[in-house]
Design a protein around this motif. Sequence first.
Motif, PDB file in Angstrom:
ATOM      1  N   GLN A  85     -48.125 -71.092 -80.805  1.00  0.00           N
ATOM      2  CA  GLN A  85     -47.813 -71.781 -79.547  1.00  0.00           C
ATOM      3  C   GLN A  85     -46.370 -72.285 -79.548  1.00  0.00           C
ATOM      4  O   GLN A  85     -45.660 -72.144 -78.553  1.00  0.00           O
ATOM      5  CB  GLN A  85     -48.780 -72.940 -79.309  1.00  0.00           C
ATOM      6  CG  GLN A  85     -50.177 -72.495 -78.957  1.00  0.00           C
ATOM      7  CD  GLN A  85     -51.128 -73.676 -78.823  1.00  0.00           C
ATOM      8  OE1 GLN A  85     -50.978 -74.707 -79.459  1.00  0.00           O
ATOM      9  NE2 GLN A  85     -52.128 -73.508 -77.972  1.00  0.00           N
ATOM     10  N   LEU A  86     -45.938 -72.877 -80.649  1.00  0.00           N
ATOM     11  CA  LEU A  86     -44.555 -73.344 -80.748  1.00  0.00           C
ATOM     12  C   LEU A  86     -43.579 -72.178 -80.607  1.00  0.00           C
ATOM     13  O   LEU A  86     -42.559 -72.283 -79.913  1.00  0.00           O
ATOM     14  CB  LEU A  86     -44.318 -74.049 -82.082  1.00  0.00           C
ATOM     15  CG  LEU A  86     -44.908 -75.434 -82.257  1.00  0.00           C
ATOM     16  CD1 LEU A  86     -44.778 -75.889 -83.706  1.00  0.00           C
ATOM     17  CD2 LEU A  86     -44.231 -76.422 -81.329  1.00  0.00           C
ATOM     18  N   ARG A  87     -43.882 -71.066 -81.253  1.00  0.00           N
ATOM     19  CA  ARG A  87     -42.991 -69.907 -81.216  1.00  0.00           C
ATOM     20  C   ARG A  87     -42.848 -69.344 -79.803  1.00  0.00           C
ATOM     21  O   ARG A  87     -41.790 -68.820 -79.450  1.00  0.00           O
ATOM     22  CB  ARG A  87     -43.482 -68.813 -82.170  1.00  0.00           C
ATOM     23  CG  ARG A  87     -43.233 -69.134 -83.614  1.00  0.00           C
ATOM     24  CD  ARG A  87     -41.772 -68.955 -83.947  1.00  0.00           C
ATOM     25  NE  ARG A  87     -41.479 -69.380 -85.312  1.00  0.00           N
ATOM     26  CZ  ARG A  87     -40.353 -69.931 -85.676  1.00  0.00           C
ATOM     27  NH1 ARG A  87     -39.390 -70.111 -84.813  1.00  0.00           N
ATOM     28  NH2 ARG A  87     -40.161 -70.303 -86.919  1.00  0.00           N
ATOM     29  N   ARG A  88     -43.881 -69.463 -78.981  1.00  0.00           N
ATOM     30  CA  ARG A  88     -43.776 -69.000 -77.596  1.00  0.00           C
ATOM     31  C   ARG A  88     -42.707 -69.790 -76.852  1.00  0.00           C
ATOM     32  O   ARG A  88     -42.073 -69.278 -75.938  1.00  0.00           O
ATOM     33  CB  ARG A  88     -45.126 -69.113 -76.885  1.00  0.00           C
ATOM     34  CG  ARG A  88     -46.112 -68.027 -77.309  1.00  0.00           C
ATOM     35  CD  ARG A  88     -47.330 -67.928 -76.393  1.00  0.00           C
ATOM     36  NE  ARG A  88     -48.372 -68.884 -76.703  1.00  0.00           N
ATOM     37  CZ  ARG A  88     -49.295 -68.738 -77.666  1.00  0.00           C
ATOM     38  NH1 ARG A  88     -49.285 -67.663 -78.417  1.00  0.00           N
ATOM     39  NH2 ARG A  88     -50.211 -69.651 -77.865  1.00  0.00           N
ATOM     40  N   GLY A  89     -42.479 -71.025 -77.268  1.00  0.00           N
ATOM     41  CA  GLY A  89     -41.466 -71.847 -76.615  1.00  0.00           C
ATOM     42  C   GLY A  89     -40.094 -71.775 -77.257  1.00  0.00           C
ATOM     43  O   GLY A  89     -39.085 -71.806 -76.565  1.00  0.00           O
ATOM     44  N   VAL A  90     -40.031 -71.651 -78.574  1.00  0.00           N
ATOM     45  CA  VAL A  90     -38.736 -71.714 -79.265  1.00  0.00           C
ATOM     46  C   VAL A  90     -38.268 -70.369 -79.799  1.00  0.00           C
ATOM     47  O   VAL A  90     -37.168 -70.274 -80.340  1.00  0.00           O
ATOM     48  CB  VAL A  90     -38.739 -72.750 -80.422  1.00  0.00           C
ATOM     49  CG1 VAL A  90     -39.068 -74.130 -79.919  1.00  0.00           C
ATOM     50  CG2 VAL A  90     -39.670 -72.331 -81.540  1.00  0.00           C
ATOM     51  N   GLY A  91     -39.082 -69.349 -79.664  1.00  0.00           N
ATOM     52  CA  GLY A  91     -38.697 -68.036 -80.189  1.00  0.00           C
ATOM     53  C   GLY A  91     -38.552 -68.080 -81.700  1.00  0.00           C
ATOM     54  O   GLY A  91     -39.403 -68.622 -82.393  1.00  0.00           O
ATOM     55  N   HIS A  92     -37.452 -67.527 -82.186  1.00  0.00           N
ATOM     56  CA  HIS A  92     -37.211 -67.467 -83.636  1.00  0.00           C
ATOM     57  C   HIS A  92     -36.443 -68.679 -84.155  1.00  0.00           C
ATOM     58  O   HIS A  92     -36.138 -68.750 -85.345  1.00  0.00           O
ATOM     59  CB  HIS A  92     -36.437 -66.194 -83.993  1.00  0.00           C
ATOM     60  CG  HIS A  92     -37.159 -64.930 -83.684  1.00  0.00           C
ATOM     61  ND1 HIS A  92     -38.360 -64.587 -84.256  1.00  0.00           N
ATOM     62  CD2 HIS A  92     -36.850 -63.910 -82.839  1.00  0.00           C
ATOM     63  CE1 HIS A  92     -38.756 -63.411 -83.796  1.00  0.00           C
ATOM     64  NE2 HIS A  92     -37.864 -62.992 -82.923  1.00  0.00           N
TER      65      HIS A  92
END
Length: 161
Positions: free
Chosen positions: A9-16
């Motif tokens: 879920q975090l990665r969907r917002g912050v990418g890499h």
Amino acid sequence: MPVPEFILQLRRGVGHDPLFLTGVTAVVVRHDEAGTPEVLYGRRADNGLWALPSGIVEPGEQPGSTVVREVLEELRVEAEAERLALVTTDPPITYPNGDVCQFVSLTFRCRYLGGEAAVGDDESLEVAWRRADDPPTDLDALQRRRLAVALTDDSACVFDR
């Protein structure tokens, strides 16, 4: 290695972009019939190297509970966290997919309670108990430091300044 849902879920917002996460490592100690201390290791599926059991603290979870859960899930051993031995901020890691993480790493000395050591999930290839004074040769410097600090009799937690 499965990625926890909260990180996806975090990665969907912050990418890499870098994530700062809390990780735990267990130094699980038992004694053989002669009283010699042994430590539990798993051979990691992602890189083939031997390592101490570890994992990521999930939202709402206490680090002491996380370390016990990870040992049971990965290596099928019941353990009890005895003390916090070492707190470090590890160097950033870039994963093959480009994700970047940096961990505040909490190393716990744990006492073996029971269970037959075995591969518990797809994160490990094999499991072994080894004499405390004979760790696997492929342990990296961070793992060796965690092991050394946790195996001392000093009850104080070590932390870098």
